[in-house]
Design a protein around this motif. Structure first.
Motif, PDB file in Angstrom:
ATOM      1  N   GLN A  31      -7.931  -5.476  -7.903  1.00 55.17           N
ATOM      2  CA  GLN A  31      -8.748  -4.730  -8.862  1.00 55.17           C
ATOM      3  C   GLN A  31      -8.377  -5.060 -10.294  1.00 55.17           C
ATOM      4  O   GLN A  31      -9.141  -4.798 -11.226  1.00 55.17           O
ATOM      5  CB  GLN A  31      -8.616  -3.221  -8.613  1.00 55.17           C
ATOM      6  CG  GLN A  31      -7.441  -2.529  -9.290  1.00 55.17           C
ATOM      7  CD  GLN A  31      -6.095  -2.786  -8.629  1.00 55.17           C
ATOM      8  OE1 GLN A  31      -6.020  -3.461  -7.614  1.00 55.17           O
ATOM      9  NE2 GLN A  31      -5.029  -2.233  -9.185  1.00 55.17           N
ATOM     10  N   GLY A  43      -3.764  -0.411  -6.461  1.00 50.66           N
ATOM     11  CA  GLY A  43      -5.202  -0.139  -6.363  1.00 50.66           C
ATOM     12  C   GLY A  43      -5.616   0.560  -5.101  1.00 50.66           C
ATOM     13  O   GLY A  43      -6.812   0.786  -4.879  1.00 50.66           O
ATOM     14  N   VAL A  44      -4.657   0.967  -4.263  1.00 47.46           N
ATOM     15  CA  VAL A  44      -5.001   1.559  -2.972  1.00 47.46           C
ATOM     16  C   VAL A  44      -3.838   2.430  -2.491  1.00 47.46           C
ATOM     17  O   VAL A  44      -2.671   2.112  -2.728  1.00 47.46           O
ATOM     18  CB  VAL A  44      -5.324   0.467  -1.929  1.00 47.46           C
ATOM     19  CG1 VAL A  44      -4.190  -0.539  -1.805  1.00 47.46           C
ATOM     20  CG2 VAL A  44      -5.659   1.070  -0.575  1.00 47.46           C
ATOM     21  N   PRO A  78      -4.436  -5.839  -2.091  1.00 43.69           N
ATOM     22  CA  PRO A  78      -3.798  -5.092  -3.183  1.00 43.69           C
ATOM     23  C   PRO A  78      -3.707  -5.911  -4.462  1.00 43.69           C
ATOM     24  O   PRO A  78      -3.521  -7.129  -4.424  1.00 43.69           O
ATOM     25  CB  PRO A  78      -2.413  -4.768  -2.614  1.00 43.69           C
ATOM     26  CG  PRO A  78      -2.621  -4.716  -1.136  1.00 43.69           C
ATOM     27  CD  PRO A  78      -3.639  -5.804  -0.857  1.00 43.69           C
ATOM     28  N   LEU A 113     -11.284  -3.093  -6.014  1.00 41.54           N
ATOM     29  CA  LEU A 113     -10.405  -3.767  -5.063  1.00 41.54           C
ATOM     30  C   LEU A 113     -11.241  -4.591  -4.091  1.00 41.54           C
ATOM     31  O   LEU A 113     -12.212  -4.110  -3.525  1.00 41.54           O
ATOM     32  CB  LEU A 113      -9.591  -2.728  -4.296  1.00 41.54           C
ATOM     33  CG  LEU A 113      -8.432  -3.262  -3.466  1.00 41.54           C
ATOM     34  CD1 LEU A 113      -7.195  -3.426  -4.340  1.00 41.54           C
ATOM     35  CD2 LEU A 113      -8.125  -2.338  -2.293  1.00 41.54           C
ATOM     36  N   LEU A 149      -4.014   3.653  -8.582  1.00 39.77           N
ATOM     37  CA  LEU A 149      -5.304   2.977  -8.446  1.00 39.77           C
ATOM     38  C   LEU A 149      -5.627   2.048  -9.605  1.00 39.77           C
ATOM     39  O   LEU A 149      -6.510   1.203  -9.485  1.00 39.77           O
ATOM     40  CB  LEU A 149      -6.422   4.019  -8.305  1.00 39.77           C
ATOM     41  CG  LEU A 149      -6.358   4.930  -7.083  1.00 39.77           C
ATOM     42  CD1 LEU A 149      -7.495   5.948  -7.116  1.00 39.77           C
ATOM     43  CD2 LEU A 149      -6.398   4.128  -5.792  1.00 39.77           C
ATOM     44  N   HIS A 179     -12.241  -5.819  -0.692  1.00 32.83           N
ATOM     45  CA  HIS A 179     -12.033  -5.185   0.606  1.00 32.83           C
ATOM     46  C   HIS A 179     -13.188  -5.527   1.537  1.00 32.83           C
ATOM     47  O   HIS A 179     -14.238  -6.007   1.102  1.00 32.83           O
ATOM     48  CB  HIS A 179     -11.894  -3.672   0.457  1.00 32.83           C
ATOM     49  CG  HIS A 179     -13.152  -3.009  -0.046  1.00 32.83           C
ATOM     50  ND1 HIS A 179     -13.518  -3.004  -1.380  1.00 32.83           N
ATOM     51  CD2 HIS A 179     -14.144  -2.344   0.609  1.00 32.83           C
ATOM     52  CE1 HIS A 179     -14.662  -2.368  -1.527  1.00 32.83           C
ATOM     53  NE2 HIS A 179     -15.069  -1.957  -0.328  1.00 32.83           N
ATOM     54  N   LEU A 185      -7.830  -5.209   3.031  1.00 35.80           N
ATOM     55  CA  LEU A 185      -7.570  -4.849   1.647  1.00 35.80           C
ATOM     56  C   LEU A 185      -6.778  -5.961   0.968  1.00 35.80           C
ATOM     57  O   LEU A 185      -5.920  -6.590   1.596  1.00 35.80           O
ATOM     58  CB  LEU A 185      -6.751  -3.556   1.570  1.00 35.80           C
ATOM     59  CG  LEU A 185      -7.300  -2.340   2.330  1.00 35.80           C
ATOM     60  CD1 LEU A 185      -6.175  -1.351   2.602  1.00 35.80           C
ATOM     61  CD2 LEU A 185      -8.419  -1.696   1.528  1.00 35.80           C
ATOM     62  N   VAL A 243       0.851  -1.182   0.000  1.00 38.88           N
ATOM     63  CA  VAL A 243       0.000   0.000   0.000  1.00 38.88           C
ATOM     64  C   VAL A 243       0.892   1.239   0.000  1.00 38.88           C
ATOM     65  O   VAL A 243       1.790   1.365   0.841  1.00 38.88           O
ATOM     66  CB  VAL A 243      -0.940   0.027   1.225  1.00 38.88           C
ATOM     67  CG1 VAL A 243      -1.759   1.322   1.246  1.00 38.88           C
ATOM     68  CG2 VAL A 243      -1.860  -1.182   1.209  1.00 38.88           C
ATOM     69  N   PHE A 302      -9.235   3.892  -2.638  1.00 37.36           N
ATOM     70  CA  PHE A 302      -8.988   2.696  -3.428  1.00 37.36           C
ATOM     71  C   PHE A 302      -9.958   2.591  -4.595  1.00 37.36           C
ATOM     72  O   PHE A 302     -11.047   3.167  -4.600  1.00 37.36           O
ATOM     73  CB  PHE A 302      -9.021   1.426  -2.569  1.00 37.36           C
ATOM     74  CG  PHE A 302     -10.237   1.248  -1.692  1.00 37.36           C
ATOM     75  CD1 PHE A 302     -11.348   0.555  -2.140  1.00 37.36           C
ATOM     76  CD2 PHE A 302     -10.249   1.764  -0.408  1.00 37.36           C
ATOM     77  CE1 PHE A 302     -12.456   0.371  -1.327  1.00 37.36           C
ATOM     78  CE2 PHE A 302     -11.348   1.584   0.416  1.00 37.36           C
ATOM     79  CZ  PHE A 302     -12.452   0.884  -0.041  1.00 37.36           C
ATOM     80  N   ASN A 303      -9.488   1.868  -5.582  1.00 35.68           N
ATOM     81  CA  ASN A 303     -10.295   1.496  -6.736  1.00 35.68           C
ATOM     82  C   ASN A 303     -11.497   0.683  -6.235  1.00 35.68           C
ATOM     83  O   ASN A 303     -11.323  -0.240  -5.436  1.00 35.68           O
ATOM     84  CB  ASN A 303      -9.410   0.651  -7.659  1.00 35.68           C
ATOM     85  CG  ASN A 303     -10.066   0.253  -8.948  1.00 35.68           C
ATOM     86  OD1 ASN A 303     -11.218  -0.152  -8.967  1.00 35.68           O
ATOM     87  ND2 ASN A 303      -9.324   0.319 -10.035  1.00 35.68           N
TER      88      ASN A 303
END
Length: 380
Positions: A225, A71-72, A222, A264, A66, A266, A220, A39, A260-261
């Motif tokens: 996404q 993605g975060v 990563p 993703l 992202l 989560h 999350l 991240v 974040f996207n």
């Protein structure tokens, strides 16, 4: 094999795992101060300084983080003066107490009542305390981050989520748009549209309390996404198990921002503390492109055609085509306080209401009454 209209048979956990095994190259993101568990960690001062000298490069880096990146990312001290956070929290508490007295509301991806939730917190805060609203949303860095992902002309929404001591984790998921749809609905969208969905919304969370690991900050995954088929995959038990084995969590301080996207994977985590309420203001920022060219009053259209339609003998395909042209077929935007999801994650649409009325042979007067009630429930 068909690769445009996909179903569960197209899912590959091996492909998903390979994507999620990527390792972040910090050098690809020079404005980040550090990286932790894949991240990116940015700081308010660095981003504002970059915006003053090379705004376009800043926007490009955040967008890449992202999309092609993990993605975060986290922005430390998104709100360096946390007094506005504290004032917002006071307004949130007033709203939560008021709404609890009236029955409260449900939550997406978690058991109703296990968390505190304020739908449409943006409008509710503005109506209760304009000074707090102005100070909170006049943050220029927040605006830069939004523009980096969805461009100018975006529309902001906000929902407060509280996870109380003992609160259970959400199930892993993707977010709005297609993350709120059942798999049979998702499968009707060609894969390029499923991929496009993630570019129409930015998902953010502003920490309104410190979030130590034991309070259950957002879990999350990563790089997840990047899995194109992910809107069909997140309910699959194999992918849920993978998420539970590999998801990471980062502590946040009050005033930090997490972005974040929406594709993703989560989920809010377990709050295992005895006395720490974890509060976040969730931001969903929508692209300007999610709008039609003309404003059509679909209520008037359906009121006009329904009496005649009762006497028409249309085939199933003809009826579906007509209904698609006549009413709104999407559940959002709506007022989730008064128009909550009934099945799955989405409320009833105008099109569903029209089809049900025809199946039940409702009179024109009854349909107009139902339609008016449906519209009133959706108003903010």
């Amino acid at each position: 094999m068909n690769t445009l209209f996909i179903n569960d048979s197209h899912l590959s956990l091996d492909k998903f795992a390979t994507l999620c095994a990527q390792t972040l190259r910090k050098d690809d993101f020079p404005l980040a101060r550090s990286a932790d568990k894949n991240v990116l960690i940015y700081h308010r001062e660095d981003l504002l300084a970059a915006a003053a000298t090379d705004r376009q490069s800043l926007l490009c880096e955040l967008h890449q983080a992202l999309s092609a990146g993990p993605g975060v990312f986290v922005v430390q001290d998104l709100y360096s003066d946390v007094s506005v956070i504290d004032r917002s929290n006071s307004v949130f508490e007033d709203i939560l107490v008021s709404e609890a007295a009236n029955g409260g509301g449900g939550d997406h991806f978690a058991k109703a009542g296990s968390n505190g939730r304020i739908w449409n917190a943006l409008q509710k805060v503005a109506e209760r305390d304009a000074d707090v609203f102005i100070e909170y949303y006049s943050n220029p860095l927040l605006a830069l981050i939004c523009e980096a992902w969805v461009g100018p002309g975006y529309e902001m929404t906000a929902q407060v989520n509280q996870v109380r001591p003992g609160g259970k984790a959400q199930q892993p998921h993707r977010d709005y748009h297609l993350g709120f749809q059942l798999n049979e609905v998702v499968a009707r969208f060609p894969l390029p549209l499923q991929i496009l969905s993630q570019y129409l919304t930015l998902q953010g969370a502003v920490a309104h309390s410190d979030m130590p690991p034991e309070s259950g900050p957002t879990q999350l995954l990563p790089w997840s996404q990047q899995y194109a088929e992910g809107y069909l995959a997140w309910r699959d038990p194999r992918f849920i198990e993978f998420f539970q084995q590999h998801a990471i969590q980062l502590p946040l301080k009050k005033g930090d921002g997490l972005f974040f996207n929406p594709a993703l994977f989560h989920a809010a985590g377990n709050n295992t503390t005895q006395d720490h309420v974890r509060t976040a203001n969730l931001l969903q920022v929508s692209s300007a492109f999610g709008k039609t060219m003309e404003r059509v009053n679909h209520v008037k259209v359906m009121e006009a055609i329904y009496p005649c339609l009762l006497n028409k003998a249309l085939s199933g395909e003809q009826l579906q085509a007509l209904v698609a042209a006549s009413g709104e077929g999407y559940s959002f935007p709506t007022n989730l306080d008064t128009d909550p999801p009934l099945n799955g994650l989405v409320p009833k649409t105008q099109q569903q209401l029209l089809l049900e009325a025809l199946q039940q042979r409702c009179s024109a007067e009854e349909f107009i009454r139902q339609l008016a009630n449906h519209e009133n429930k959706r108003k903010a």
